[in-house]
Design a protein around this motif. Sequence first.
Motif: not given
Length: 541
Positions: A103-106, A112-115, A121-122, A158-160
């Motif tokens: 799963m990709l989380l961009p 909502t999500f910062g790098k 979190a992951l 910004k990535g994923s």
Amino acid sequence: MNFSNKNRTEKINMMKIQTFDVLIVGGGITGAGIALDAAMRGMKTALIDMQDFAAGTSSRSTKLVHGGLRYLKQFEIKMVAEIGRERTIVYENGPHVTTPERMLLPLHEGGTFGKYTTSAALRVYDFLAGVKQFERRSMLSVSETIKKEPLIKKEGLKGSGYYVEYRTDDARLTIEVIKKAAEKGALCLNYVKADEFHYENGHITGIQAVDQTNGSCFTISAKKVINASGPWVDSVRKKDGGGNGKHLRLTKGVHIVIDESVFPLQQAVYFDTPDKRMVFAIPRDGKTYIGTTDTFYDRDLIRPNVTAEDRTYLLEAVRFMFPSVYVNESNIESSWAGVRPLIYEEGKGPSEISRKDEIWESETGLLTIAGGKLTGYRKMAEMIIDRVAKWFKEEQFILFSPSETKHLPISGGDVGGSAKFPAYVQEKMAVGMEKGFSKKEAEILVNQYGSNVDKLFAHKKENSPLPNVLYAQLMYAIEEEMTYTPADFFIRRISALLFDLKTVLDYKEVCIEIIADYFNWTQAEKEKHMAELEAEIAACS
């Protein structure tokens, strides 16, 4: 006795004459898990559902056995840890119905999500869920993210994060668990409704049941009755005179399906929307499906409606995250809506209500299990049957063994575990080709049916009126999976109504003729079930 509605009369007669230790009302994934756990402990077990097995929420989910990453945002640490571990158990016990899905989380500017928070979190998610070393998360750069999924929105990227979820066929998972329960002695019947409760000295001793296929009534006696009816939990409790003050708050989730020629997604993506919700886009069998919405719902539970507003919301979500993909209403091939039976929490919105589960017991002894998630079905079953076993020990001095389902393959899962499943597929593909199936046909059947595949290979028929795979699936479904109607088959046994509507439209008449002949339907019965299927086609397309 085959697990078939051909033996329906005999099964009902068996239900009439026995007193069961446990009777479960509800044949979704929760009820299925409870039936299996109870039967494995040696309890005399029965299960009924007023519709087909998995006809409610358990065939209308996002079709993921996922670890609940989103619940970290709500600080539900215990839930993330428990369902993360359960996810692995579900996969090991049924690798033919559960598949790892990267799963990709961009990550975008203003999202909502910062790098750094996502990376942390992951990492916590991997730890809590006990994720295997080779499946643990990684953080990808902008170029790596675009390489994984070229359609992703590049502006502000910004990535994923890159992590593993597990894709499943929710209805097939449910039927495989029920089949295993039946194999272990549980008596399970679809199309039987719990109409009212029977009592003795203020304690429930069974139910008045109605056979939905012909309207006949009969009594099922049981020492303990468990209400596992999902969205219908409160309705069943009302038959027992009410509840304990707690009740459900139903929310609706909608998914749409688009052909890969229009939306050629190559990588599953979990992304946030402009309104800060999270949506999945997942490739599957030449299609891409997108979901889900999250709105309060209080209408038709049997066939939840998909509104124009629901479709528009998901189409706009696609355009937002995949701006080069041009989708509109005409591109939607099919859709489905499911109802989540959540436990009411004052003042909380649809996406804020916890997915936790609870057990409630009435003064009459009715046990109700509410809330929860597909991923946690086995643990929920263990928890409620632990409670039943304690009751038998204290009230009737009967001892039952602890739960035995943690390492128990479900039906079709006797393949040596997930690590050995690829080799098992290759071995059985060769068998299928010897039986006359093509390599691709054999591969499809082994991957879908696991260790039950030899029974499907036995249905190879020369000059079949249906394609080889479809004919084998249909005959197996009516002989071994309690399929009673064409809707049962096309929706909940092979998911064709959702992901292969053309097959349904091309072969529905032939399939109905075969089913009608098998069950000796009258013309009126045949027309009734054809009308039911047509209504389902209209609702999803």
